[in-house]
Design a protein around this motif. Structure first.
Motif, PDB file in Angstrom:
ATOM      1  N   PHE A   2       0.832  -1.191   0.000  1.00 62.27           N
ATOM      2  CA  PHE A   2       0.000   0.000   0.000  1.00 62.27           C
ATOM      3  C   PHE A   2       0.875   1.254   0.000  1.00 62.27           C
ATOM      4  O   PHE A   2       1.977   1.274   0.574  1.00 62.27           O
ATOM      5  CB  PHE A   2      -0.902   0.035   1.242  1.00 62.27           C
ATOM      6  N   ASP A  25      -3.793  -9.801   0.389  1.00 58.65           N
ATOM      7  CA  ASP A  25      -4.035  -9.553  -1.034  1.00 58.65           C
ATOM      8  C   ASP A  25      -4.410 -10.849  -1.724  1.00 58.65           C
ATOM      9  O   ASP A  25      -4.639 -11.879  -1.091  1.00 58.65           O
ATOM     10  CB  ASP A  25      -2.803  -8.900  -1.673  1.00 58.65           C
ATOM     11  N   GLU A  26      -4.473 -10.805  -3.059  1.00 58.46           N
ATOM     12  CA  GLU A  26      -4.903 -11.966  -3.830  1.00 58.46           C
ATOM     13  C   GLU A  26      -3.908 -13.117  -3.713  1.00 58.46           C
ATOM     14  O   GLU A  26      -4.254 -14.266  -3.969  1.00 58.46           O
ATOM     15  CB  GLU A  26      -5.095 -11.575  -5.295  1.00 58.46           C
ATOM     16  N   GLN A  27      -2.639 -12.812  -3.353  1.00 56.67           N
ATOM     17  CA  GLN A  27      -1.655 -13.876  -3.143  1.00 56.67           C
ATOM     18  C   GLN A  27      -1.676 -14.379  -1.700  1.00 56.67           C
ATOM     19  O   GLN A  27      -0.822 -15.179  -1.298  1.00 56.67           O
ATOM     20  CB  GLN A  27      -0.242 -13.355  -3.479  1.00 56.67           C
ATOM     21  N   GLN A  28      -2.673 -13.915  -0.940  1.00 63.37           N
ATOM     22  CA  GLN A  28      -2.863 -14.309   0.454  1.00 63.37           C
ATOM     23  C   GLN A  28      -1.678 -13.892   1.329  1.00 63.37           C
ATOM     24  O   GLN A  28      -1.336 -14.559   2.310  1.00 63.37           O
ATOM     25  CB  GLN A  28      -3.136 -15.805   0.576  1.00 63.37           C
ATOM     26  N   LYS A  29      -1.055 -12.759   0.946  1.00 65.64           N
ATOM     27  CA  LYS A  29      -0.004 -12.197   1.773  1.00 65.64           C
ATOM     28  C   LYS A  29      -0.584 -11.088   2.645  1.00 65.64           C
ATOM     29  O   LYS A  29      -1.442 -10.319   2.210  1.00 65.64           O
ATOM     30  CB  LYS A  29       1.120 -11.632   0.911  1.00 65.64           C
ATOM     31  N   ARG A  31      -0.984  -7.726   4.320  1.00 64.23           N
ATOM     32  CA  ARG A  31      -0.595  -6.368   3.940  1.00 64.23           C
ATOM     33  C   ARG A  31      -0.789  -5.356   5.070  1.00 64.23           C
ATOM     34  O   ARG A  31      -0.035  -4.385   5.179  1.00 64.23           O
ATOM     35  CB  ARG A  31      -1.410  -5.908   2.719  1.00 64.23           C
ATOM     36  N   ASN A  50       3.790  -9.006   4.693  1.00 61.89           N
ATOM     37  CA  ASN A  50       4.288  -9.755   3.530  1.00 61.89           C
ATOM     38  C   ASN A  50       4.417 -11.253   3.796  1.00 61.89           C
ATOM     39  O   ASN A  50       4.851 -11.999   2.909  1.00 61.89           O
ATOM     40  CB  ASN A  50       5.629  -9.185   3.037  1.00 61.89           C
ATOM     41  N   GLU A 107     -11.849  -3.670  -2.617  1.00 65.47           N
ATOM     42  CA  GLU A 107     -11.178  -3.398  -3.890  1.00 65.47           C
ATOM     43  C   GLU A 107     -10.650  -1.977  -3.833  1.00 65.47           C
ATOM     44  O   GLU A 107     -11.412  -1.015  -3.645  1.00 65.47           O
ATOM     45  CB  GLU A 107     -12.131  -3.575  -5.074  1.00 65.47           C
ATOM     46  N   LYS A 111      -7.288  -3.338  -7.277  1.00 64.96           N
ATOM     47  CA  LYS A 111      -6.739  -4.545  -6.675  1.00 64.96           C
ATOM     48  C   LYS A 111      -7.705  -5.056  -5.606  1.00 64.96           C
ATOM     49  O   LYS A 111      -8.294  -4.265  -4.858  1.00 64.96           O
ATOM     50  CB  LYS A 111      -5.369  -4.263  -6.051  1.00 64.96           C
ATOM     51  N   ARG A 112      -7.831  -6.399  -5.526  1.00 64.45           N
ATOM     52  CA  ARG A 112      -8.766  -7.015  -4.584  1.00 64.45           C
ATOM     53  C   ARG A 112      -8.040  -7.495  -3.330  1.00 64.45           C
ATOM     54  O   ARG A 112      -6.949  -8.064  -3.407  1.00 64.45           O
ATOM     55  CB  ARG A 112      -9.497  -8.183  -5.245  1.00 64.45           C
ATOM     56  N   TYR A 113      -8.692  -7.268  -2.198  1.00 60.50           N
ATOM     57  CA  TYR A 113      -8.162  -7.675  -0.903  1.00 60.50           C
ATOM     58  C   TYR A 113      -9.279  -8.327  -0.086  1.00 60.50           C
ATOM     59  O   TYR A 113     -10.471  -8.173  -0.401  1.00 60.50           O
ATOM     60  CB  TYR A 113      -7.609  -6.462  -0.124  1.00 60.50           C
TER      61      TYR A 113
END
Length: 415
Positions: A2, A25-29, A31, A50, A107, A111-113
């Motif tokens: 962000f 986030d979409e990678q399941q990290k 944030r 992260n 969103e 980007k989707r969260y």
């Protein structure tokens, strides 16, 4: 990552929330987290940012968790996580604790969260366990009291004479009461009759059980099996009779407390009537006969089937019990657009006129029925159930000529 201004917005919002807030986030990290997350999981913010969300999930529960998150991102709708099953999280120190989590899609700039609101429910789970333990102790107390009740029943025969003496004293005292206390005197008489009734109703079957038990011990030969079975049947019937009495007492208590829940269904009256007739078949005396004077095949009711069966069985049993041999019990059933009427007529002893006003009173038994087994509860229970379902019961009777009991019940229950 962000932008700085985005993080300021997130921090301002999330620090005002008492629940742990985790944004992935979409990678399941991970944030963003708030301070409640640090306290709940034991990590500092820089230790989690992260990192994959699985860091906070116990190993045995990771399984398909990644797929669940992907599916949620696709669906994009708020929902409770893990609905219908228990959820657990992993603390930095390695201990596992129960949680509840609500998932919310976000969103931001295309980007989707996913934002998860997490609550530690360890204390609630502990309280639920305490409640479960309390319930278990309560159930054990109930079982213990039930055992004590059985012991009391077994002792009724021994103390029966003492109860009889006490009853006589009470009756003598009531006869000397002032006329102004007439209503109270009648109530006390009912209580006295109840004590005498309980004594008699338990004493008779218990004596039968005792006798059959003693005789069973004498029949040891193979060819005496039939005699053994006869006395085992007697014991079984007497125990069943005692159990029914106790069930009646419990029904009275539930009715008083309003704890009865009725199960309303649609059913054909014909089948129920036939089952009720079959159910009392073994009670018929020599030469007695039950006659159905109605064509009831098309009659349907939307009622509590068990209560209608209880009503009909009670009226038929009374008709058999209080009628001599070689008599008939008649059933007549009619129905209009709103109500169904059931009439049961017998050729029995009838009810003395002076006793008729009390016939639906609990524990009351007419003077000419005292030598017959019975608790005086059945008609009272039936009347209460019928009134709860929007119905009513009435009767006409003439001593030594018989009785007619009439039940009017709505075709559809009125609760």
């Amino acid at each position: 990552m962000f932008k700085k201004e985005d993080k300021v917005v997130f921090n301002t919002l999330f620090e005002a929330v008492s629940e742990a807030v985790i944004v992935v986030d979409e990678q399941q990290k991970i944030r963003v987290i708030n301070s409640s997350t640090e306290q709940m999981f034991g990590y500092k913010e820089d230790e989690l940012l992260n990192e994959r969300l699985e860091t906070l999930i116990p190993k045995k529960y990771k399984g398909n968790h990644s797929n669940h998150v992907k599916n949620f991102l696709t669906a994009q709708e708020k929902r409770q996580m893990g609905k219908g099953r228990d959820l657990y999280a992993l603390h930095k120190k390695g201990n596992v604790f129960p949680i509840e989590a609500g998932l919310n899609p976000l969103e931001i700039k295309g980007k989707r969260y996913v934002m998860a609101l997490v609550i530690d429910i360890s204390e609630r789970k502990h309280q639920e366990l305490e409640i479960l333990e309390l319930n278990t102790r309560l159930e054990n107390k109930v079982k213990e009291r039930t055992r004590n009740l059985r012991l009391t029943v077994e002792k009724l025969e021994i103390i029966n004479q003492e109860l009889d003496d006490e009853n006589k004293k009470r009756i003598e005292a009531e006869n000397k009461a002032n006329v102004a206390l007439k209503k109270e005197r009648e109530l006390n008489e009912l209580k006295t009759k109840f004590l005498s009734l309980v004594s008699h109703e338990f004493k008779t079957p218990l004596s039968g059980i005792l006798t059959s038990s003693m005789l069973l011990a004498k029949y040891k030969l193979t060819e005496q099996q039939q005699k053994r079975e006869k006395h085992l049947s007697i014991i079984n019937n007497k125990v069943h009779y005692l159990n029914n009495i106790l069930n009646d007492f419990l029904s009275v208590e539930k009715l008083e407390k309003g704890e009865i829940k009725y199960n309303l269904t649609s059913f054909k009256l014909e089948q129920l009537v036939q089952e009720a007739i079959n159910g009392v078949d073994l009670l018929l005396k020599n030469g007695q006969e039950i006659i159905l004077n109605s064509e009831i095949e098309p009659i349907l009711l939307y009622q509590d089937r068990k209560i209608i069966d209880l009503t009909l069985s009670n009226l038929l049993s009374n008709g058999i019990k209080y009628s001599p041999e070689n008599t008939k019990i008649f059933i007549e059933i009619t129905q209009n657009s709103e109500d169904t009427t059931i009439r049961v007529r017998d050729e029995g002893f009838g009810i003395p006129e002076k006793d008729q006003k009390n016939i639906f009173q609990r524990y009351f038994r007419a003077e000419n029925a005292l030598l017959n087994q019975g608790t005086g509860i059945g008609l009272n229970i039936v009347k209460s159930h019928l009134e709860n379902l929007g119905g009513k019961i009435s009767f006409v009777s003439e001593e030594n000529r018989g009785s007619i009991f009439t039940v009017n019940i709505p075709n559809k229950a009125v609760l």
